[in-house]
Design an enzyme around this catalytic site. Structure first.
Site, mmCIF file in Angstrom:
data_model
loop_
_atom_site.group_PDB
_atom_site.id
_atom_site.type_symbol
_atom_site.label_atom_id
_atom_site.label_comp_id
_atom_site.label_asym_id
_atom_site.label_seq_id
_atom_site.Cartn_x
_atom_site.Cartn_y
_atom_site.Cartn_z
ATOM 1 N N GLU A 173 -11.117 4.036 7.010
ATOM 2 C CA GLU A 173 -9.945 4.706 7.601
ATOM 3 C C GLU A 173 -10.454 5.840 8.483
ATOM 4 O O GLU A 173 -10.393 7.022 8.134
ATOM 5 C CB GLU A 173 -8.996 5.240 6.522
ATOM 6 N N HIS A 180 0.840 -1.210 0.000
ATOM 7 C CA HIS A 180 0.000 0.000 0.000
ATOM 8 C C HIS A 180 0.866 1.247 0.000
ATOM 9 O O HIS A 180 1.514 1.574 1.005
ATOM 10 C CB HIS A 180 -0.934 0.002 1.214
ATOM 11 N N HIS A 185 -9.269 1.717 0.078
ATOM 12 C CA HIS A 185 -9.153 2.404 1.358
ATOM 13 C C HIS A 185 -10.504 2.186 2.033
ATOM 14 O O HIS A 185 -11.532 2.607 1.500
ATOM 15 C CB HIS A 185 -8.918 3.892 1.157
ATOM 16 N N GLN A 220 -9.841 9.365 -4.956
ATOM 17 C CA GLN A 220 -9.533 9.986 -3.655
ATOM 18 C C GLN A 220 -10.669 10.867 -3.121
ATOM 19 O O GLN A 220 -10.926 10.903 -1.925
ATOM 20 C CB GLN A 220 -8.249 10.836 -3.798
ATOM 21 N N ASP A 277 2.408 3.203 2.923
ATOM 22 C CA ASP A 277 1.353 4.184 2.656
ATOM 23 C C ASP A 277 1.912 5.499 2.142
ATOM 24 O O ASP A 277 1.607 5.913 1.029
ATOM 25 C CB ASP A 277 0.474 4.391 3.910
ATOM 26 N N HIS A 323 1.416 5.454 -1.976
ATOM 27 C CA HIS A 323 0.906 6.541 -2.834
ATOM 28 C C HIS A 323 2.098 7.186 -3.531
ATOM 29 O O HIS A 323 2.725 8.098 -2.987
ATOM 30 C CB HIS A 323 0.148 7.575 -2.007
#
Ligand SMILES: [Zn+2]
Length: 427
Positions: free
Chosen positions: A213, A57, A210, A152, A309, A59
């Site tokens: 969270e 995971h 996701h 997102q 992450d 970005h």
């Protein structure tokens, strides 16, 4: 002649005195004292040789943007999302590519040779998608980059988001992402999970959302994710990332949820560095840790990987592509200090995420890809304890990175001239 022979390695499963012979990009043989020669021989001297680290995971479109256009003052997830929203319109493809390539250099130096990166698809220009597809090809010889289409700003709360996810997948993005807890209502969150899982089923793709969270114990989209995975026959191909609300859920509810996740073949991806930093922000004291229930999931047979992450981006100011730091934080936050539990933390940054990503030929066995890392440690637990130096990183039987051993000299009367980080021990 073979390309590479590593002599006298210890493997993560505890076997010692193992030689590993690499030829044609694959492991040709793996056994004690192989009677062969190779173009290059490395003496592992009894140290640990592991398959490469895998980050389930990440970005990569936002990495190394820390401070642009300003730092996250509150340190919260929501300010991070707002900050990323400010930054997005100013991004250029060249800059994203340059930063991603720089990060991949860090990754290789740390023996991290496979990364699943979410890529934000909410910008209609799909700049980041184009950039990371380009990066995926550029790094292919030395790093497996798997991309997740990640809406997102929400799938249903922002116009065009569904169209953009489909466009990104048409362009070659590998995995379907989502963010159900960020939709406007619980019902919309559930609907987004249904829509996205159906897209994945239609296109025979994996899913990694996701999911939940938040510290809100009533954020239960993981239940819907498990239900849809089962309904659509996506068993073994769906991962829930973060799942932090599980930390705060009622134990009775969780006693029903975890078996459902197991039946649905769901995998869980915790992100310890980020979860411990971002969750519990509205608490005074006691302050929740917020990471999902890792030992309980593992005990139920749900695979759990640890992801990095973020590295130096709107959400997290630190990080260095070191999956041993990630494993160490996961171990601490989950209080997994038993010998077996600590080994599971090493698995959570190697074999487990490799299975979640569906990596082909991963592992240390004849026929596997000749990808491995020589660590300055004698076993996985010591590797985590020391954040062990990556003495050699091998891809396809070729050494692509090296680091010096960790050394400290001493100038103390009556004491040794250097520090021994690996003392003899009882266990
Ligand atoms: Zn994430």
């Amino acid at each position: 002649m073979s390309d590479l022979l590593i002599r006298n390695a210890t493997l993560p499963d505890g076997r010692t005195g193992i030689d590993i012979l690499c030829a044609g990009g694959r492991i040709a043989n793996l056994a004690p004292r192989i009677p062969a020669a190779a173009a290059r021989t490395i003496d592992a001297a009894g140290l640990l040789v592991s398959p490469p680290f895998v980050d389930a995971h990440f970005h990569m479109d936002s990495t190394l943007t820390y401070g642009m256009p300003r730092v996250n003052a509150s340190g919260t997830l929501l300010e991070g999302i707002a900050l990323w929203g400010e930054l997005k319109p100013t991004l250029t493809q060249e800059a994203i590519v340059e930063r991603a390539l720089a990060y991949c250099d860090w990754a290789v130096g740390k023996g991290l040779l496979a990364i699943r990166s979410h890529v934000d698809t909410s910008d209609a220009r799909l700049l980041a998608v184009e950039a990371l597809l380009h990066v995926r090809e550029r790094v292919k010889p030395y790093l497996d980059l798997q991309l997740v289409a990640f809406p997102q700003d929400g799938l249903l709360r922002s116009p065009g988001a569904l169209h953009n996810v489909k466009r990104a997948l048409d362009m070659g993005v590998d995995v379907v992402g989502g963010i159900p807890h960020f939709e406007r209502t619980t019902a919309d969150g559930a609907e987004s999970v249904r829509v996205l899982c159906e897209i994945a089923a239609d296109r025979a793709l994996r899913v990694d959302m996701h999911c939940d969270e938040t510290d809100d114990p009533l954020s239960r989209h993981v239940e819907t994710l498990a239900f849809q995975a089962q309904r659509l026959g996506l068993v073994g191909r769906v991962a829930g990332s973060h799942l932090t609300s599980m930390h705060s859920m009622d134990n009775d509810y969780v006693s029903k949820l975890i078996p459902l996740m197991k039946e649905a073949g769901l995998a869980a991806i915790a992100n310890p560095l980020i979860n411990i930093t971002l969750q519990g922000r509205r608490d005074s004291y006691p302050k929740r840790r917020g990471m999902t229930r890792v030992p309980e999931l593992l005990a139920a047979g749900v695979p759990v990987a640890f992801g990095h992450d973020c590295v130096m981006d709107p959400w997290y100011p630190l990080g260095s592509a070191d999956m041993l730091e990630v494993a160490s934080m996961g171990l601490h936050v989950a209080q997994m200090t038993g010998q077996d539990a600590m080994r599971r933390c090493f698995d959570a940054v190697t074999a487990t995420p490799a299975a979640i990503l569906g990596l082909d030929g991963y592992g240390l066995a004849p026929g596997c890809r000749a990808d491995m890392v020589l660590l300055e440690a004698r076993d996985p637990v010591e590797a985590i304890r020391l954040r062990a130096a990556r003495l050699a990183v091998v891809r396809g039987g070729r050494v692509i990175a090296t680091s010096g051993p960790s050394r400290a000299t001493l100038d103390l009367p009556g004491r040794p001239a250097s520090v021994d980080w690996m003392p003899s021990r009882a266990v």
